[in-house]
Design a protein around this motif. Structure first.
Motif, PDB file in Angstrom:
ATOM      1  N   ALA A  97     -15.219  -3.118  -2.238  1.00 44.01           N
ATOM      2  CA  ALA A  97     -14.687  -1.798  -1.881  1.00 44.01           C
ATOM      3  C   ALA A  97     -13.862  -1.228  -3.034  1.00 44.01           C
ATOM      4  O   ALA A  97     -12.870  -1.824  -3.449  1.00 44.01           O
ATOM      5  N   ARG A 157     -11.484  -1.137   9.448  1.00 42.92           N
ATOM      6  CA  ARG A 157     -10.464  -1.213   8.397  1.00 42.92           C
ATOM      7  C   ARG A 157      -9.343  -2.137   8.859  1.00 42.92           C
ATOM      8  O   ARG A 157      -9.008  -2.185  10.031  1.00 42.92           O
ATOM      9  N   ARG A 183       0.258  -7.615  -3.003  1.00 40.12           N
ATOM     10  CA  ARG A 183      -0.174  -8.383  -1.821  1.00 40.12           C
ATOM     11  C   ARG A 183      -0.307  -9.838  -2.236  1.00 40.12           C
ATOM     12  O   ARG A 183      -0.984 -10.139  -3.227  1.00 40.12           O
ATOM     13  N   GLU A 231      -2.159 -12.366  -1.913  1.00 40.09           N
ATOM     14  CA  GLU A 231      -3.472 -12.830  -1.479  1.00 40.09           C
ATOM     15  C   GLU A 231      -3.913 -13.943  -2.415  1.00 40.09           C
ATOM     16  O   GLU A 231      -3.354 -14.122  -3.494  1.00 40.09           O
ATOM     17  N   GLU A 275      -2.366  11.489   0.556  1.00 43.32           N
ATOM     18  CA  GLU A 275      -2.116  11.612   1.993  1.00 43.32           C
ATOM     19  C   GLU A 275      -1.954  13.107   2.272  1.00 43.32           C
ATOM     20  O   GLU A 275      -1.230  13.804   1.557  1.00 43.32           O
ATOM     21  N   LYS A 303      -6.311  -9.030  -6.580  1.00 43.81           N
ATOM     22  CA  LYS A 303      -5.135  -9.361  -7.380  1.00 43.81           C
ATOM     23  C   LYS A 303      -3.891  -9.319  -6.511  1.00 43.81           C
ATOM     24  O   LYS A 303      -3.907  -8.783  -5.408  1.00 43.81           O
ATOM     25  N   TYR A 335      -5.040   3.511  11.896  1.00 41.71           N
ATOM     26  CA  TYR A 335      -6.145   4.466  11.922  1.00 41.71           C
ATOM     27  C   TYR A 335      -6.507   4.965  13.313  1.00 41.71           C
ATOM     28  O   TYR A 335      -6.463   4.218  14.287  1.00 41.71           O
ATOM     29  N   GLU A 382       0.865  -1.186   0.000  1.00 38.81           N
ATOM     30  CA  GLU A 382       0.000   0.000   0.000  1.00 38.81           C
ATOM     31  C   GLU A 382       0.896   1.228   0.000  1.00 38.81           C
ATOM     32  O   GLU A 382       2.123   1.101   0.141  1.00 38.81           O
ATOM     33  N   THR A 429       0.561   4.310   1.898  1.00 37.34           N
ATOM     34  CA  THR A 429       0.635   5.249   3.017  1.00 37.34           C
ATOM     35  C   THR A 429       1.973   5.169   3.762  1.00 37.34           C
ATOM     36  O   THR A 429       2.595   6.200   4.062  1.00 37.34           O
TER      37      THR A 429
END
Ligand code: HAM
Length: 413
Positions: free
Chosen positions: A279, A257, A112, A114, A130, A121, A262, A83, A85
């Motif tokens: 999402a 999340r 990722r 996964e 950000e 994917k 967060y 990701e 961030t």
């Protein structure tokens, strides 16, 4: 060669024409909008020290525990970013005061490991932003408004914004304690995973997709009810600011999340066209600890593949953004070939899309090629045209054909 020698790795895709045209539309519109909101582009490396992700996303999250592509080529264990961030904040934290009040965006591939399925994917792409700075509900609302602006500009209708809060770090314990004791009487009816999660990370029970766990969660008070008044007020202020801008959101206290950084506002945008992985985007306010510094910020990331699937369901497809037909130059004879090279160069210098065969071919073969590339106009030059300083120009849609001077063609192009 076996046919899978031509395939990319599982969960990864080549993106080629014509599909690439919708990617480019999304990126170009996003860049223009980010500029309106004062965001600058940031490109961080794909590889970072593994610790950059561990300390910000959190050691116990699925992303860090199960989904990282990591390896140790030398002293440091490194990882491909899952990701945007963590790397962005690593960069901004090194920029002194300016980095603590910055607005950056990125458009980049993420990785990722996964289990691949529709909408999920191993290499996917995010458009994200950000904005660092002290917590302010208006900054969170502006960030959501920016996202809505992007969706509208791309032409996506039918998306829903779900919002909730993770509260302050000081809310974590009362929330966990409150949820645990509310769930205790229902322990035997929870799925096996949730019976384990209740101690490890009780918020994951709230998030569980198992319908029987969902029914239990519906009966107990929401996490928000165990939070301080300040945290609940913060969320109310975000929602009011959004209402003031005419942006509708749904409060969903079950929204948890999967990333640990967060605090306060969290949100997701979903679209009905997507099925289980629904999402399009996730975002929220965070506080990421770097050395002795805690960097506060707010941001979001939109999954480009999922945005495109949703756009297609709204009838917005790649072919609508294909380049216009352009001009095809046909050369009859070696001299025309040389002269057309010059003409092509002049037309391209004016920004006109044009092309030609680079070897002598029959008129028929060259016309066939003009059709294949979808040329709108064809310019034909042979010995006569060269001698007279003219060209034959044919409109491929109307079928009409005229002889005009070379000068006119260059001037009017
Ligand atoms: P995330 O929810 O993990 O958040 O990912 C954001 C979006 O990336 C998802 O909503 C989804 O559209 C897309 N996405 C995630 N995983 C995949 C996958 N395996 N395949 C296809 N698409 C996927 C973040 O990444 C946070 N960094 C967002 C953020 C930025 N929060 C604050 N600032």
């Amino acid at each position: 060669m076996a046919s899978n020698d031509f395939q990319p790795l599982q969960g990864m895709s080549d993106i080629s024409a014509p599909n690439i045209y919708i990617w480019r539309m999304i990126e170009e519109k996003a860049r223009a909008i980010f500029t309106c909101y004062g965001y600058e582009e940031l490109r961080t490396p794909v590889l970072e020290k593994l610790s950059v992700f561990q300390r910000s996303i959190g050691d116990a999250t699925d992303v860090v525990k199960k989904e990282m592509y990591s390896f140790k080529p030398s002293k440091h264990e490194i990882a491909m970013r899952p990701e945007g961030t963590a790397g962005t904040i690593r960069h901004l934290a090194g920029q002194g005061e300016e980095g603590l009040n910055a607005r950056v965006f990125y458009i980049a591939p993420m990785f990722r490991y996964e289990r691949p399925q529709a909408g999920r994917k191993r290499q996917f792409h995010q458009i994200g932003v950000e904005a660092t700075g002290v917590p302010n509900p208006l900054a969170d609302a502006e960030c959501i408004a920016l996202q809505k602006h992007l969706l509208d500009e791309w032409g996506l209708s039918g998306s829903r914004i779900q919002i909730s809060t993770r509260g302050e770090p000081s809310d974590r314990k009362p929330v966990a304690d409150g949820l645990r004791s509310a769930l205790q009487p229902h322990l035997d009816d929870l799925c096996d995973d949730c019976q384990r999660r209740i101690d490890e990370n009780v918020l994951r029970v709230i998030d569980c997709k198992n319908p029987s766990c969902g029914k239990i969660v519906d009966q107990i008070p929401s996490a928000i009810e165990f939070m301080s008044e300040e945290s609940r007020n913060y969320l109310d202020q975000v929602i009011q600011a959004l209402e003031g801008m005419g942006i509708e959101v749904e409060v969903d206290p079950k929204l948890v999340r999967g990333l640990d950084y967060y605090v306060h506002t969290v949100w997701e945008i979903t679209h009905g066209a997507l099925g289980a992985q629904n999402a399009i985007a996730g975002g929220g306010r965070y506080e990421i600890a770097l050395g002795k510094k805690g960097v506060p910020g707010v941001g979001f990331a939109m999954g480009m593949e999922r945005v495109i699937t949703s756009l297609e369901a709204c009838g917005i497809t790649a072919d609508q953004f294909a380049p216009e037909g352009g001009i095809w130059l046909i050369s009859l004879g070696a001299d025309a070939l040389t002269e057309n090279m010059k003409l092509c160069r002049e037309l391209r210098a004016k920004g006109i899309r044009c092309g030609m065969d680079l070897e002598a071919k029959s008129m028929k073969a060259q016309m066939r090629k003009a059709n294949r590339v979808g040329a709108e106009k064809v310019i034909i030059r042979g010995e006569d045209e060269l001698a007279n300083g003219t060209v034959v120009i044919k409109d491929m849609n109307e079928g009409s054909q005229n002889t005009v001077s070379l000068e006119d063609i260059i001037r009017d192009a």
